[in-house]
Design an enzyme around this catalytic site. Structure first.
Site, PDB file in Angstrom:
ATOM      1  N   ARG A 118       0.878  -1.173   0.000  1.00  0.00           N
ATOM      2  CA  ARG A 118       0.000   0.000   0.000  1.00  0.00           C
ATOM      3  C   ARG A 118       0.911   1.217   0.000  1.00  0.00           C
ATOM      4  O   ARG A 118       2.122   1.073   0.136  1.00  0.00           O
ATOM      5  CB  ARG A 118      -0.889   0.001   1.240  1.00  0.00           C
ATOM      6  CG  ARG A 118      -0.124   0.024   2.551  1.00  0.00           C
ATOM      7  CD  ARG A 118      -0.934  -0.692   3.595  1.00  0.00           C
ATOM      8  NE  ARG A 118      -0.454  -0.588   4.961  1.00  0.00           N
ATOM      9  CZ  ARG A 118       0.686  -1.054   5.431  1.00  0.00           C
ATOM     10  NH1 ARG A 118       1.611  -1.562   4.640  1.00  0.00           N
ATOM     11  NH2 ARG A 118       0.959  -0.982   6.718  1.00  0.00           N
ATOM     12  N   ASN A 156      -4.893   7.313   3.938  1.00  0.00           N
ATOM     13  CA  ASN A 156      -4.435   6.600   5.131  1.00  0.00           C
ATOM     14  C   ASN A 156      -2.933   6.800   5.324  1.00  0.00           C
ATOM     15  O   ASN A 156      -2.161   6.609   4.378  1.00  0.00           O
ATOM     16  CB  ASN A 156      -4.703   5.099   4.968  1.00  0.00           C
ATOM     17  CG  ASN A 156      -4.485   4.306   6.252  1.00  0.00           C
ATOM     18  OD1 ASN A 156      -5.135   4.574   7.249  1.00  0.00           O
ATOM     19  ND2 ASN A 156      -3.561   3.374   6.225  1.00  0.00           N
ATOM     20  N   GLU A 157      -2.549   7.211   6.517  1.00  0.00           N
ATOM     21  CA  GLU A 157      -1.132   7.284   6.886  1.00  0.00           C
ATOM     22  C   GLU A 157      -0.265   7.835   5.755  1.00  0.00           C
ATOM     23  O   GLU A 157       0.675   7.180   5.296  1.00  0.00           O
ATOM     24  CB  GLU A 157      -0.631   5.915   7.340  1.00  0.00           C
ATOM     25  CG  GLU A 157      -1.327   5.437   8.598  1.00  0.00           C
ATOM     26  CD  GLU A 157      -0.680   4.218   9.234  1.00  0.00           C
ATOM     27  OE1 GLU A 157       0.045   3.495   8.531  1.00  0.00           O
ATOM     28  OE2 GLU A 157      -0.924   4.001  10.437  1.00  0.00           O
ATOM     29  N   GLU A 310      -6.282   4.163  15.414  1.00  0.00           N
ATOM     30  CA  GLU A 310      -5.921   2.747  15.286  1.00  0.00           C
ATOM     31  C   GLU A 310      -4.990   2.349  16.412  1.00  0.00           C
ATOM     32  O   GLU A 310      -4.081   3.100  16.771  1.00  0.00           O
ATOM     33  CB  GLU A 310      -5.140   2.488  13.989  1.00  0.00           C
ATOM     34  CG  GLU A 310      -5.922   2.550  12.725  1.00  0.00           C
ATOM     35  CD  GLU A 310      -5.017   2.248  11.523  1.00  0.00           C
ATOM     36  OE1 GLU A 310      -3.943   1.636  11.696  1.00  0.00           O
ATOM     37  OE2 GLU A 310      -5.377   2.657  10.421  1.00  0.00           O
ATOM     38  N   GLU A 358      -1.164  -9.092   6.875  1.00  0.00           N
ATOM     39  CA  GLU A 358      -1.361  -8.921   8.319  1.00  0.00           C
ATOM     40  C   GLU A 358      -2.354  -9.926   8.897  1.00  0.00           C
ATOM     41  O   GLU A 358      -3.138  -9.601   9.785  1.00  0.00           O
ATOM     42  CB  GLU A 358      -1.785  -7.485   8.615  1.00  0.00           C
ATOM     43  CG  GLU A 358      -0.650  -6.514   8.335  1.00  0.00           C
ATOM     44  CD  GLU A 358      -0.933  -5.098   8.793  1.00  0.00           C
ATOM     45  OE1 GLU A 358      -0.137  -4.579   9.582  1.00  0.00           O
ATOM     46  OE2 GLU A 358      -1.933  -4.526   8.352  1.00  0.00           O
ATOM     47  N   PHE A 360      -1.922 -12.231  10.923  1.00  0.00           N
ATOM     48  CA  PHE A 360      -1.743 -12.462  12.362  1.00  0.00           C
ATOM     49  C   PHE A 360      -1.757 -11.178  13.184  1.00  0.00           C
ATOM     50  O   PHE A 360      -1.440 -11.196  14.361  1.00  0.00           O
ATOM     51  CB  PHE A 360      -0.476 -13.279  12.632  1.00  0.00           C
ATOM     52  CG  PHE A 360      -0.668 -14.728  12.293  1.00  0.00           C
ATOM     53  CD1 PHE A 360      -1.446 -15.538  13.108  1.00  0.00           C
ATOM     54  CD2 PHE A 360      -0.123 -15.268  11.131  1.00  0.00           C
ATOM     55  CE1 PHE A 360      -1.667 -16.871  12.786  1.00  0.00           C
ATOM     56  CE2 PHE A 360      -0.335 -16.599  10.801  1.00  0.00           C
ATOM     57  CZ  PHE A 360      -1.106 -17.411  11.623  1.00  0.00           C
ATOM     58  N   HIS A 361      -2.098 -10.064  12.540  1.00  0.00           N
ATOM     59  CA  HIS A 361      -2.309  -8.843  13.321  1.00  0.00           C
ATOM     60  C   HIS A 361      -3.623  -9.034  14.072  1.00  0.00           C
ATOM     61  O   HIS A 361      -4.633  -9.391  13.477  1.00  0.00           O
ATOM     62  CB  HIS A 361      -2.390  -7.649  12.357  1.00  0.00           C
ATOM     63  CG  HIS A 361      -2.536  -6.323  13.048  1.00  0.00           C
ATOM     64  ND1 HIS A 361      -1.492  -5.453  13.214  1.00  0.00           N
ATOM     65  CD2 HIS A 361      -3.612  -5.738  13.614  1.00  0.00           C
ATOM     66  CE1 HIS A 361      -1.921  -4.369  13.851  1.00  0.00           C
ATOM     67  NE2 HIS A 361      -3.202  -4.521  14.105  1.00  0.00           N
TER      68      HIS A 361
HETATM   69  C1  GLA Z   1      -1.694   1.022   9.514  1.00  0.00           C
HETATM   70  C2  GLA Z   1      -1.691   0.608   8.100  1.00  0.00           C
HETATM   71  C3  GLA Z   1      -2.658  -0.524   7.913  1.00  0.00           C
HETATM   72  C4  GLA Z   1      -2.299  -1.639   8.856  1.00  0.00           C
HETATM   73  C5  GLA Z   1      -2.261  -1.171  10.278  1.00  0.00           C
HETATM   74  C6  GLA Z   1      -1.785  -2.224  11.238  1.00  0.00           C
HETATM   75  O1  GLA Z   1      -2.908   1.568   9.676  1.00  0.00           O
HETATM   76  O2  GLA Z   1      -2.010   1.682   7.263  1.00  0.00           O
HETATM   77  O3  GLA Z   1      -2.531  -0.968   6.597  1.00  0.00           O
HETATM   78  O4  GLA Z   1      -1.071  -2.093   8.442  1.00  0.00           O
HETATM   79  O5  GLA Z   1      -1.412  -0.041  10.371  1.00  0.00           O
HETATM   80  O6  GLA Z   1      -0.454  -2.554  11.075  1.00  0.00           O
END
Ligand code: GLA
Length: 674
Positions: A118, A156-157, A310, A358, A360-361
């Site tokens: 991403r 996002n981020e 988050e 992710e 296992f997140h």
């Molecule tokens: C951020 C990322 C998401 C995910 C979460 C958890 O939000 O943008 O894609 O990876 O962290 O790691």
């Protein structure tokens, strides 16, 4: 308008927001129904929807599939769950990058990122911006007045740094706006050095891989530019959604200690600051930097409530070893965010994915389903968050401010050629913050542009690069009677990364009352003995300065080494204020003791003085009430807090008088009339 939008948001949510990223595009519709049922069971009232859904919303260029999103929005609304709808632009679909590979960001070494993750876009790419605007417009057209919509989550981020040709074009425009003419740019970048003089704008590019070191002023401007280029993307999408509807808050989510975006500047463009934070559960001290982040995020919008957008319900999956959050830790970390001004507790993500990077997140709803420790803790917390709804919208007050400046960070860490090149800005900031945290001092974080009037003490960690206005703000604060606690290697260069004239520390020579002849970084392992004027001894390491007192006096001197007899810590009276300058790295205890003495002398008292460090104590308040948050980070020790007057523990609903006892890993939130 910002306050109005957030006020309306709180009203619609009915207090604090609780929920997480929801990615229904990864699941069959039968699962959606189970999702909303369990969301209700868990007390979820807000989800961030569609964050990475571009490929599902626009499977082919210009061919949109909104049916599934319509259904999910309706379903959520029917179940009383608000939607924080994302523009999906952090995840450009494969057709876009396949058709236009120039959208992929190129790294400093010339390699191009590929597909499969991403944030794989160059923020300066006109093609990326065009497609991002198109999908944003379609979403805004369709959902602006959907009754579930309560907030817009833009992308996002934000974070990629790109060295593409499009970035060079955009960088040149940015530089022309900043400098106007080439002569000014050549001066700012000191281009006579090594014959780097530019004679035409088209000769300037992003800092491509140089033979040896890169020009430090060019790097600095490139960092500023990158932050602004990303911000342009945010603003473009924000303005699209806002053109459809103005009363819905718009924001994006930031990351902890993130170097590539100047969040002070970004926060001005948002209705609220929002943070994603993943403290490593394996680190027993990770709640202290978390506390700093929370204070920073509250401060980014001048003390207004912020959103915890988050966090993980238990383990993350990006480290080599991913330990779980032990029972009670997720609750404590969540309450910690609320205690420092968050008006939400949100997670990534609602339902644990079966596949993908992710898988296992941890999630609010783990692989093992609702009959699991994590889901039980999530549902319990959902009930508690509801009980805390009176806290929503409240603020806090602090007498101490810590300076945190992205420009200073870039100056200290991005560029080679300093007397030592292993500074860590986050570490130095934490070194200054930790003793204050341990002693329960309320701290705000400030930028060089913040209003400093509310504070009695200003802490300035290694502000190597500070612009004239920022330097003047610090100076004016002391002149007007404030106490400035400043660390070494501050005030050295101007906004262009050029050494200030007339000796170190250029901007602050009069403020600290001393001139520094040379910076003397210490060799590895070297330690020096220091004695304070009151007789206390300490050790110094890592850095020394060949300092010559002018109006300042020595608060501590070296007792050995070549600088024996010279000042290691300087005190200076300046205007009606006081300045203490740490010209070396003292051992932690001596540093903490000095900082705390100065804070006390400045008339700042913590109302939780004497309570153990493992009990984190903070206050939020409004006109009528105050809310005492007491969070016990120890897994073994109980803590008892004396209380004057009476109050109610919002978490248990029980009245409290006299004292409150907080069990290991326990928490209390006491509401009291003011
Ligand atoms: C951020 C990322 C998401 C995910 C979460 C958890 O939000 O943008 O894609 O990876 O962290 O790691």
């Amino acid at each position: 308008m910002t306050d109005h939008r957030m006020h309306a948001f709180r009203r619609r949510i009915g207090g604090l927001a609780y929920g997480g990223d929801y990615n229904p595009e990864q699941w069959r519709p039968e699962i959606w129904r189970e999702d909303v049922r369990l969301m209700r069971e868990a007390g979820v009232n807000l989800v961030s929807l569609g964050v990475f859904a571009w490929a599902s919303l626009e499977p082919e260029p210009g061919k949109y599939e909104f049916g599934w999103l319509d259904e999910v929005m309706d379903l959520l609304h029917k179940n009383g769950i608000g939607v924080n709808l994302a523009t999906p632009t952090a995840a450009p679909p494969v057709w876009l990058t396949h058709k236009h590979p120039e959208v992929f960001p190129v790294m400093a070494d010339g390699r191009r990122f590929g597909f499969g993750n991403r944030l794989h876009y160059d923020p300066s790419s006109p093609i990326y911006r065009e497609y991002a605007a198109a999908i944003t417009t379609r979403l805004a057209e369709r959902y602006s007045y959907h009754p579930a919509l309560v907030m817009w989550h833009i992308s996002n981020e934000y974070g990629p740094t790109a060295y593409n040709e499009a970035a060079s074009v955009n960088f040149r425009l940015w530089l022309r706006r900043r400098y106007g003419d080439l002569q000014a740019l050549n001066d700012a970048w000191s281009t006579r050095f090594w014959g780097q003089v530019y004679t035409g704008w088209d000769q300037i590019a992003v800092p491509e891989h140089p033979r040896t070191w890169m020009n430090p002023s060019r790097i600095l401007d490139f960092k500023r530019f990158t932050s602004d280029a990303l911000l342009e993307c945010y603003i473009a999408e924000r303005d699209i959604v806002r053109s459809y509807r103005t009363d819905i808050p718009v924001l994006t989510n930031f990351m902890r200690f993130y170097r590539n975006a100047d969040y002070w500047r970004w926060a001005e463009e948002e209705d609220a600051a929002a943070l994603d934070i993943y403290p490593d559960p394996a680190d027993p001290g990770s709640h202290v930097p978390a506390a700093f982040q929370f204070d920073l995020f509250r401060s980014l919008k001048g003390g207004r409530p912020w959103l915890l957008m988050e966090q993980a319900a238990s383990a993350v999956s990006q480290w080599k070893l991913n330990v779980v959050k032990e029972p009670g830790r997720m609750r404590l970390g969540s309450l910690q965010a609320v205690s420092r001004g968050a008006d939400s507790v949100m997670f990534f993500q609602w339902r644990a994915g079966r596949g993908g990077q992710e898988r296992f997140h941890s999630a609010m709803l783990p692989h093992s389903g609702p009959d699991s420790r994590t889901f039980r803790e999530v549902a319990d917390l959902g009930r508690e968050v509801r009980l805390l709804s009176p806290v929503a919208g409240t603020t806090s007050r602090a007498g101490i401010a810590v300076l945190f400046d992205w420009n200073g960070w870039w100056g200290l860490e991005e560029v080679a050629g300093l007397p030592r090149n292993d500074f860590s800005y986050p570490e130095t900031v934490m070194r200054h913050y930790t003793p204050l945290w341990e002693h329960h001092h309320a701290v705000d974080v400030v930028s060089p542009r913040s209003d400093l009037n509310p504070y009695k003490v200003l802490v300035v960690p290694n502000a190597y690069l500070i612009d004239d206005e920022g330097a003047e703000a610090v100076t004016a604060f002391a002149r007007a009677g404030g106490t400035v606690l400043m660390s070494f290697f501050s005030g050295v260069v101007d906004a262009c990364n050029r050494v200030r004239p007339d000796g170190y520390p250029g901007a602050f020579r009069r403020l600290i009352g001393a001139k520094i002849d040379e910076y003397w970084p210490a060799r590895p392992g070297e330690e020096f003995a220091v004695r304070f004027s009151g007789g206390r001894t300490a050790t110094a390491s890592w850095w020394r300065e060949d300092i010559h007192l002018e109006t300042g006096t020595a608060l501590a001197t070296y007792t050995d080494g070549l600088l024996a007899g010279r000042a290691a810590v300087v005190a200076n009276s300046f205007g009606s204020g006081r300045v203490v300058y740490f010209a070396t790295l003292l051992n932690d205890d001596a540093f903490a003791a000095t900082v705390l003495e100065e804070v006390r002398a400045a008339g700042v008292r913590s109302r939780f003085e004497g309570l153990p460090a493992h009990l984190e104590c903070t206050v939020r308040e409004d006109e009528r009430h105050e809310y005492l948050f007491l969070l016990n980070h120890s897994a073994d020790l109980t803590a008892t807090v004396p209380l004057t007057g009476e109050g109610t523990d919002l978490l248990t609903g029980t009245p409290v008088t006299g004292e409150v006892t907080v069990a290991p890993l326990g928490a209390a939130v006491i509401q009291r009339a003011r």
